[in-house]
Design a protein around this motif. Structure first.
Motif, PDB file in Angstrom:
ATOM      1  N   LEU A   1       3.283  -8.139  -9.854  1.00  0.00           N
ATOM      2  CA  LEU A   1       3.654  -8.952  -8.736  1.00  0.00           C
ATOM      3  C   LEU A   1       5.212  -8.773  -8.934  1.00  0.00           C
ATOM      4  CD1 LEU A   1       1.480 -12.058  -9.131  1.00  0.00           C
ATOM      5  CD2 LEU A   1       1.210 -10.146  -7.601  1.00  0.00           C
ATOM      6  N   GLU A   2       5.980  -8.361  -9.800  1.00  0.00           N
ATOM      7  CA  GLU A   2       7.475  -8.147  -9.778  1.00  0.00           C
ATOM      8  C   GLU A   2       7.746  -6.728  -9.609  1.00  0.00           C
ATOM      9  OE1 GLU A   2       8.728 -10.198 -13.442  1.00  0.00           O
ATOM     10  OE2 GLU A   2       8.466 -12.169 -12.658  1.00  0.00           O
ATOM     11  N   GLU A   3       6.633  -5.930  -9.265  1.00  0.00           N
ATOM     12  CA  GLU A   3       6.977  -4.481  -8.933  1.00  0.00           C
ATOM     13  C   GLU A   3       7.271  -3.551 -10.237  1.00  0.00           C
ATOM     14  OE1 GLU A   3       8.856  -3.559  -5.340  1.00  0.00           O
ATOM     15  OE2 GLU A   3       8.029  -5.103  -4.023  1.00  0.00           O
ATOM     16  N   LYS A   4       6.804  -4.384 -11.406  1.00  0.00           N
ATOM     17  CA  LYS A   4       7.025  -3.588 -12.579  1.00  0.00           C
ATOM     18  C   LYS A   4       5.686  -2.787 -13.062  1.00  0.00           C
ATOM     19  CE  LYS A   4      10.189  -6.923 -14.434  1.00  0.00           C
ATOM     20  NZ  LYS A   4      10.812  -7.996 -15.554  1.00  0.00           N
ATOM     21  N   PRO A   5       5.877  -1.484 -13.560  1.00  0.00           N
ATOM     22  CA  PRO A   5       4.691  -0.725 -13.933  1.00  0.00           C
ATOM     23  C   PRO A   5       3.774  -1.390 -14.879  1.00  0.00           C
ATOM     24  CG  PRO A   5       6.617   0.529 -13.995  1.00  0.00           C
ATOM     25  CD  PRO A   5       7.092  -0.750 -13.877  1.00  0.00           C
TER      26      PRO A   5
ATOM     27  N   PHE B   1       0.399   8.207  -8.973  1.00  0.00           N
ATOM     28  CA  PHE B   1      -0.143   6.822  -8.682  1.00  0.00           C
ATOM     29  C   PHE B   1       0.075   5.969  -9.728  1.00  0.00           C
ATOM     30  CE2 PHE B   1      -3.488   3.366  -8.824  1.00  0.00           C
ATOM     31  CZ  PHE B   1      -3.266   2.871  -7.961  1.00  0.00           C
ATOM     32  N   GLU B   2       0.818   4.806  -9.697  1.00  0.00           N
ATOM     33  CA  GLU B   2       0.966   3.910 -10.656  1.00  0.00           C
ATOM     34  C   GLU B   2       0.720   2.438  -9.892  1.00  0.00           C
ATOM     35  OE1 GLU B   2       4.860   3.489 -12.326  1.00  0.00           O
ATOM     36  OE2 GLU B   2       5.729   4.034 -10.447  1.00  0.00           O
ATOM     37  N   LEU B   3       0.197   1.644 -10.958  1.00  0.00           N
ATOM     38  CA  LEU B   3      -0.032   0.310 -10.375  1.00  0.00           C
ATOM     39  C   LEU B   3       1.157  -0.561 -11.043  1.00  0.00           C
ATOM     40  CD1 LEU B   3      -3.743  -0.194 -11.788  1.00  0.00           C
ATOM     41  CD2 LEU B   3      -3.117  -0.125  -9.542  1.00  0.00           C
ATOM     42  N   VAL B   4       1.557  -1.396 -10.033  1.00  0.00           N
ATOM     43  CA  VAL B   4       2.804  -2.394 -10.407  1.00  0.00           C
ATOM     44  C   VAL B   4       2.485  -3.764 -10.366  1.00  0.00           C
ATOM     45  CG1 VAL B   4       4.431  -0.710  -9.536  1.00  0.00           C
ATOM     46  CG2 VAL B   4       3.612  -2.204  -7.922  1.00  0.00           C
TER      47      VAL B   4
ATOM     48  N   TYR C   1       0.223  -5.613  -7.739  1.00  0.00           N
ATOM     49  CA  TYR C   1       0.531  -5.871  -6.162  1.00  0.00           C
ATOM     50  C   TYR C   1       0.162  -4.922  -5.176  1.00  0.00           C
ATOM     51  CZ  TYR C   1       4.199  -5.863  -2.633  1.00  0.00           C
ATOM     52  OH  TYR C   1       4.950  -5.873  -1.423  1.00  0.00           O
ATOM     53  N   ASN C   2      -0.216  -3.842  -5.690  1.00  0.00           N
ATOM     54  CA  ASN C   2      -0.276  -2.674  -4.841  1.00  0.00           C
ATOM     55  C   ASN C   2      -1.811  -2.053  -4.880  1.00  0.00           C
ATOM     56  OD1 ASN C   2       0.046  -1.802  -7.386  1.00  0.00           O
ATOM     57  ND2 ASN C   2       0.854   0.207  -6.586  1.00  0.00           N
ATOM     58  N   ALA C   3      -2.601  -3.053  -5.349  1.00  0.00           N
ATOM     59  CA  ALA C   3      -4.167  -2.685  -5.383  1.00  0.00           C
ATOM     60  C   ALA C   3      -4.630  -2.467  -3.936  1.00  0.00           C
ATOM     61  CB  ALA C   3      -4.818  -3.769  -6.045  1.00  0.00           C
ATOM     62  N   ALA C   4      -5.674  -1.638  -3.753  1.00  0.00           N
ATOM     63  CA  ALA C   4      -6.255  -1.445  -2.594  1.00  0.00           C
ATOM     64  C   ALA C   4      -7.046  -2.466  -2.543  1.00  0.00           C
ATOM     65  CB  ALA C   4      -7.211  -0.109  -2.578  1.00  0.00           C
TER      66      ALA C   4
ATOM     67  N   GLN D   1       0.874  -1.262   0.179  1.00  0.00           N
ATOM     68  CA  GLN D   1      -0.044   0.088  -0.007  1.00  0.00           C
ATOM     69  C   GLN D   1       0.783   1.264   0.061  1.00  0.00           C
ATOM     70  OE1 GLN D   1      -3.398  -0.258  -0.626  1.00  0.00           O
ATOM     71  NE2 GLN D   1      -2.579  -2.251  -1.215  1.00  0.00           N
ATOM     72  N   MET D   2       2.283   0.953  -0.028  1.00  0.00           N
ATOM     73  CA  MET D   2       3.081   2.333   0.018  1.00  0.00           C
ATOM     74  C   MET D   2       3.656   2.335  -1.464  1.00  0.00           C
ATOM     75  SD  MET D   2       2.806   3.823   2.740  1.00  0.00           S
ATOM     76  CE  MET D   2       4.080   4.884   2.520  1.00  0.00           C
ATOM     77  N   LYS D   3       3.567   1.160  -2.144  1.00  0.00           N
ATOM     78  CA  LYS D   3       4.367   1.197  -3.303  1.00  0.00           C
ATOM     79  C   LYS D   3       3.458   1.794  -4.447  1.00  0.00           C
ATOM     80  CE  LYS D   3       7.567  -0.394  -5.995  1.00  0.00           C
ATOM     81  NZ  LYS D   3       9.127  -0.170  -5.925  1.00  0.00           N
ATOM     82  N   GLY D   4       4.014   2.753  -5.108  1.00  0.00           N
ATOM     83  CA  GLY D   4       3.070   3.252  -6.405  1.00  0.00           C
ATOM     84  C   GLY D   4       2.352   4.513  -5.730  1.00  0.00           C
ATOM     85  N   HIS D   5       1.921   4.402  -4.307  1.00  0.00           N
ATOM     86  CA  HIS D   5       1.084   5.605  -3.827  1.00  0.00           C
ATOM     87  C   HIS D   5       2.030   6.882  -3.422  1.00  0.00           C
ATOM     88  CE1 HIS D   5      -2.583   2.794  -3.455  1.00  0.00           C
ATOM     89  NE2 HIS D   5      -1.586   2.006  -3.346  1.00  0.00           N
TER      90      HIS D   5
END
Length: 339
Positions: A98-102, A93-96, A147-150, A33-37
């Motif tokens: 499971l490998e934390e790639k955009p 804000f960007e969605l990444v 990976y970082n979806a709410a 929840q911190m990644k990409g936010h």
């Protein structure tokens, strides 16, 4: 005795794996929840409103989004989700994946889901689903897993969501921004968001500690009972071996230590069932309480549990070593050998 050892070893493993999984899941949820936010403020309105032009704004200082209640259906199974319409705005804000790639913004009839839908319901990228918005159902393809979806949220294009809801394209339900816009609505700062995540993490960690303590207690009690049963049945043998000249240490090796290799064998035999049982427990809990608890473990944790199990066994051994010495010292040998 063998049945009790199997139960004690598996109970020990399940409780400790569950405890560590709760600990690790808390950290994973916090990190996701911190990644990409990257925004500092989240202003949310009760009803969709036109996106106000922010005078003097230098892009990208604010990013509007649109939300609606929806239902995802696949193979007859329906899951309620919040549908979030997003625009391009990587600085905020960007969605990444499971490998934390955009991930790219979903195109027409595409949807990005979170890891909860992936792990709890088996939805995969490329699957076709039915997305319900209000009274309209339409087919969509899962274009990615974020990976970082709410929690309980899926993402589609903001323009497409506005079109499905019959709203003007500039309408929004909220705005992510780098400053307080003073537009009314409910404002959540980054500090408040972090504080909530940390409080949820503390709650999970408290549950983790309880499970770990229970695992130790249950494992110790059952292991003690298993060896105690064997110990009680071996009192006569202990005294006879002593009369034959065997020392206490040698007697313990013959009658007590034989369960050590069995215990280690049972640990490895029950390890995979224990892991799958914990995975099933967390999945069931997630579905029942509506709060995603991802399963997490690693080789270091499993090795640590094995070492800890052996330490518990050694402590139980020490207590029985004292018991053997007391029997030899205090009991009347004849009363056992003549009976």
């Amino acid at each position: 005795a063998l049945i009790l050892i199997i139960i004690s070893v598996m109970s020990f493993s399940v409780m400790l794996i569950l405890g560590f999984a709760l600990n690790l899941s808390s950290q994973k949820i916090f990190d996701s929840q911190m990644k990409g936010h990257h925004y500092l403020y989240d202003t949310h309105f009760r009803e969709p409103v036109p996106f106000p032009g922010i005078e003097g704004e230098e892009e990208p200082e604010s990013l509007p989004y649109l939300t609606a209640d929806g239902v995802i259906e696949k193979d007859g199974e329906k899951v309620s989700q919040t549908v979030v319409g997003i625009e391009v705005g990587k600085a905020l804000f960007e969605l990444v994946d499971l490998e934390e790639k955009p991930l790219t913004i979903p195109g027409e009839n595409e949807v990005v889901i979170g890891t909860a839908l992936n792990e709890l319901y088996g939805l995969q990228a490329g699957d076709r689903i039915v997305l319900s918005l209000g009274n309209e159902d339409y087919d969509a393809v899962i274009s990615g897993i974020a990976y970082n979806a709410a929690l309980n949220s899926v993402y589609i294009s903001k323009q497409e969501l506005a079109q499905r809801l019959a709203l003007p394209s500039d309408y929004c339900s909220g705005i992510w921004s780098m400053k307080d816009l003073h537009l009314g609505g409910e404002v959540t700062t980054k500090e408040q968001r972090i504080d909530k995540l940390e409080r949820d993490a503390v709650s999970n960690k408290s549950s983790a500690v309880i499970n770990e303590v229970l695992g130790c207690v249950v494992g110790c009690i059952l292991l003690f009972l298993a060896l105690y049963m064997n110990f009680q049945d071996s009192i006569r043998d202990i005294l006879i071996l002593h009369l034959l000249g065997y020392k206490v240490k040698e007697i313990r090796k013959m009658l007590i230590n034989i369960y050590g290799p069995m215990m280690r064998l049972f640990f490895f035999l029950t390890l995979i069932p224990a892991i799958e049982l914990v995975r099933s427990i967390l999945r069931t809990l997630s579905l029942q309480i509506g709060d995603y608890i991802p399963f997490q473990t690693n080789g270091f944790i499993l090795a640590g549990i094995f070492v800890f199990l052996n330490l518990v066994y050694m402590l139980v051994q020490v207590s029985f070593h004292g018991g053997v010495k007391r029997i030899i010292r205090n009991e009347d040998v004849a009363s056992y050998t003549d009976s």
